[in-house]
Design an enzyme around this catalytic site. Sequence first.
Site, PDB file in Angstrom:
ATOM      1  N   CYS A 143      -6.878  -1.469   0.909  1.00 31.06           N
ATOM      2  CA  CYS A 143      -6.363  -0.855   1.756  1.00 31.06           C
ATOM      3  C   CYS A 143      -6.608   0.667   2.088  1.00 31.06           C
ATOM      4  O   CYS A 143      -6.608   1.192   3.305  1.00 31.06           O
ATOM      5  CB  CYS A 143      -4.859  -1.059   1.477  1.00 31.06           C
ATOM      6  SG  CYS A 143      -4.345  -2.499   0.987  1.00 31.06           S
ATOM      7  N   CYS A 167      -8.417  -8.501   4.492  1.00 28.43           N
ATOM      8  CA  CYS A 167      -7.178  -9.138   5.031  1.00 28.43           C
ATOM      9  C   CYS A 167      -6.971  -9.126   6.479  1.00 28.43           C
ATOM     10  O   CYS A 167      -5.980  -9.556   7.050  1.00 28.43           O
ATOM     11  CB  CYS A 167      -5.867  -8.045   4.395  1.00 28.43           C
ATOM     12  SG  CYS A 167      -6.274  -6.330   5.114  1.00 28.43           S
TER      13      CYS A 167
END
Length: 125
Positions: A105, A35
């Site tokens: 994440c 990301c």
Amino acid sequence: MWEYTEIVKDHLKNPRNVGKMENPSAIGEAGSLVCGDMLKLYLKIDDNGIVQDAKFQTFGCGSAIASSSILTEMIIGKSVDEVKKITNQDIVDALGGLPPAKIHCSVMGHEALEDALNNYYGVEP
Ligand code: FES
């Protein structure tokens, strides 16, 4: 919409140990290729190798904030030898799980921790 556990929501609403640390013993940085988000982790380690404090700064999403927040809680008070054994799965488990699309994440948190430990041991990247 992602389904988040109550633990994730708690750390998202009230993240622990956010911010910059003055004179850290080690700094770790990681970025997610998935990301493009970034994370910086600061550690204060005493002469006995115990993590006295940990702080983080991230431009990451809510899952990155929750993962980093719980990671700081997991490592404060532990020896670097214990901290070294923490896996990415340990972070996910501590959060009560993350949606599959959000695992990366927490990986960023684990990579920042590895980078900080390398920095502490003087290992060049
Ligand atoms: Fe980038 Fe979560 S989407 S860290």
